[in-house]
Enzyme design. Sequence first.
Site, PDB file in Angstrom:
ATOM      1  N   ASN A  39       1.620  -1.323  11.655  1.00 49.00           N
ATOM      2  CA  ASN A  39       1.143   0.041  11.393  1.00 49.00           C
ATOM      3  C   ASN A  39       2.391   0.896  11.234  1.00 49.00           C
ATOM      4  O   ASN A  39       3.024   1.262  12.223  1.00 49.00           O
ATOM      5  CB  ASN A  39       0.263   0.530  12.536  1.00 49.00           C
ATOM      6  CG  ASN A  39      -0.374   1.877  12.239  1.00 49.00           C
ATOM      7  OD1 ASN A  39       0.039   2.593  11.324  1.00 49.00           O
ATOM      8  ND2 ASN A  39      -1.364   2.252  13.027  1.00 49.00           N
ATOM      9  N   ARG A  64      -2.009  -1.726   8.052  1.00 49.02           N
ATOM     10  CA  ARG A  64      -2.953  -0.609   7.992  1.00 49.02           C
ATOM     11  C   ARG A  64      -2.530   0.317   6.860  1.00 49.02           C
ATOM     12  O   ARG A  64      -1.358   0.660   6.719  1.00 49.02           O
ATOM     13  CB  ARG A  64      -2.947   0.165   9.304  1.00 49.02           C
ATOM     14  CG  ARG A  64      -3.792   1.444   9.256  1.00 49.02           C
ATOM     15  CD  ARG A  64      -3.680   2.217  10.551  1.00 49.02           C
ATOM     16  NE  ARG A  64      -4.492   3.432  10.538  1.00 49.02           N
ATOM     17  CZ  ARG A  64      -4.007   4.656  10.676  1.00 49.02           C
ATOM     18  NH1 ARG A  64      -2.712   4.845  10.836  1.00 49.02           N
ATOM     19  NH2 ARG A  64      -4.811   5.695  10.659  1.00 49.02           N
ATOM     20  N   HIS A  66     -10.355   6.616   9.815  1.00 54.36           N
ATOM     21  CA  HIS A  66     -10.556   5.835  11.048  1.00 54.36           C
ATOM     22  C   HIS A  66     -11.623   4.758  10.852  1.00 54.36           C
ATOM     23  O   HIS A  66     -12.272   4.326  11.807  1.00 54.36           O
ATOM     24  CB  HIS A  66     -10.953   6.737  12.230  1.00 54.36           C
ATOM     25  CG  HIS A  66      -9.890   7.722  12.620  1.00 54.36           C
ATOM     26  ND1 HIS A  66     -10.077   9.086  12.533  1.00 54.36           N
ATOM     27  CD2 HIS A  66      -8.642   7.542  13.095  1.00 54.36           C
ATOM     28  CE1 HIS A  66      -8.984   9.706  12.935  1.00 54.36           C
ATOM     29  NE2 HIS A  66      -8.090   8.798  13.279  1.00 54.36           N
ATOM     30  N   ARG A  72      -5.153  19.590  13.947  1.00 49.42           N
ATOM     31  CA  ARG A  72      -5.835  19.807  12.666  1.00 49.42           C
ATOM     32  C   ARG A  72      -7.085  20.654  12.865  1.00 49.42           C
ATOM     33  O   ARG A  72      -7.767  20.557  13.872  1.00 49.42           O
ATOM     34  CB  ARG A  72      -6.170  18.460  12.018  1.00 49.42           C
ATOM     35  CG  ARG A  72      -4.947  17.751  11.497  1.00 49.42           C
ATOM     36  CD  ARG A  72      -5.251  16.346  11.005  1.00 49.42           C
ATOM     37  NE  ARG A  72      -5.015  15.341  12.036  1.00 49.42           N
ATOM     38  CZ  ARG A  72      -5.256  14.036  11.869  1.00 49.42           C
ATOM     39  NH1 ARG A  72      -5.766  13.599  10.733  1.00 49.42           N
ATOM     40  NH2 ARG A  72      -5.000  13.184  12.837  1.00 49.42           N
ATOM     41  N   GLU A 112      -7.849  -1.535  16.516  1.00 48.20           N
ATOM     42  CA  GLU A 112      -7.652  -1.597  15.074  1.00 48.20           C
ATOM     43  C   GLU A 112      -6.775  -2.784  14.688  1.00 48.20           C
ATOM     44  O   GLU A 112      -6.990  -3.420  13.648  1.00 48.20           O
ATOM     45  CB  GLU A 112      -7.022  -0.289  14.591  1.00 48.20           C
ATOM     46  CG  GLU A 112      -7.946   0.909  14.714  1.00 48.20           C
ATOM     47  CD  GLU A 112      -7.224   2.231  14.549  1.00 48.20           C
ATOM     48  OE1 GLU A 112      -7.517   2.941  13.579  1.00 48.20           O
ATOM     49  OE2 GLU A 112      -6.360   2.554  15.392  1.00 48.20           O
TER      50      GLU A 112
END
Length: 414
Positions: A6, A89, A178, A239, A383
């Site tokens: 990642n 990823r 996600h 955010r 993940e």
Amino acid sequence: MILTINCGSSSLKYQLHAPDLSHVIASGLIARIGEPEGTTDHWVGHRGEHHRRAIPDHRAAFALMMENLTNPEYDVIECPGAITAIGHRAVHGGAIFFGSVLVDDAVMAALRACATFAPLHNPCNIIGIEEAQRMFPGVPNVVVFDTAFHQTIPERAHAYALPYELTQKHGIRRYGFHGTSCRYVSRSAAELLNRPLDSLSMVVCHLGNGVTLDAVKGGQSIDTSIGFGTFGGVPMGTRSGDFDPAIIFHLVREAGLSLTEIEDICYTKSGLLGLSGLSNDMREVMAAADAGNDRCQLAIDVFVYQIRKTIGAYAAAMGGIDALVFTAGIGENSARVRAMICEDLGFLGISIDARANAIARGGHPNISAAGARVATLVVPTDEERMIAIDTAALTAAASARQPGQDLAFALAAQ
């Protein structure tokens, strides 16, 4: 052995998986790449090392990763040749990628084309693939997209009510993010409930510094909170979440802000940080709220309210709900946030047991109250394991290909 990577703008996270994916052999995080002093963490089992050192660029970070993996003190691998496949990823696959794919020149070209949709993420993901190809020549690379799981969202849910020709020309639609986490967690939830995934309607709440709520019906994503960019949906750490777009034009006219400045505000100065004026870390915000900080309390209230409202909307979109699932940093670790979100959701059949909720992180995933119609679960996301699973499947399919056989080496999200 399968290596998962990642690669972020200033970090490199990696895991080395056993060939049968039964366990993680080694893992690490190299952070603050390009800063005067970086950090490296490397773990093998329960043994770990932490160091501070300069890491000038991603090439240096990859060299450091290999130095860690081949360190004879840990006896992990002897040389790069021990790696049989690498999974990566990638945040954004646009409307091109419906599943994970083996990397080739066409895939890399498409990844670069998708970079305009995720300018903060895709370029870093591309660097990771290029560095892996350089360091491990001849080893197959697989890319797993966060957006792929959401390609099943129907047009009525992903289309924006802007001029149709404009949205089609510029690829404007709800993409969702996600997805790798939501896919893994929804499968794990079905296993915990001992029910077929295709029989369940669930809302998956991925609550971390980034936040996604996903409506998963029959194992497929049918709606998701983050839209075209990565700051929509509910408020996140820094955010904004959704807001009236008229605010943008108002800030241009009345505050004299440029579009670049507003974009930066939406991504890096909003959410928990913007409302609280203190931090993007929910733990710090909660501690300050408990000490009497009204703005921090407001940040928590807005965060919880928007999540609760979205859960209700997704239950309506699916025609009912069988399971509510919490995951990621806040979702897995904050019993208090989970309790606040579930408050007043009894009309949906959601009710949690306070004691079960308090010990959920200790391996007790079902936090439902006795007699609750809807199961409420806390499921740790993984993940990296999902990436490893896809990587193993695709490389096995590629090795089994017959000469001249025309196969599209892509793995659908479901």
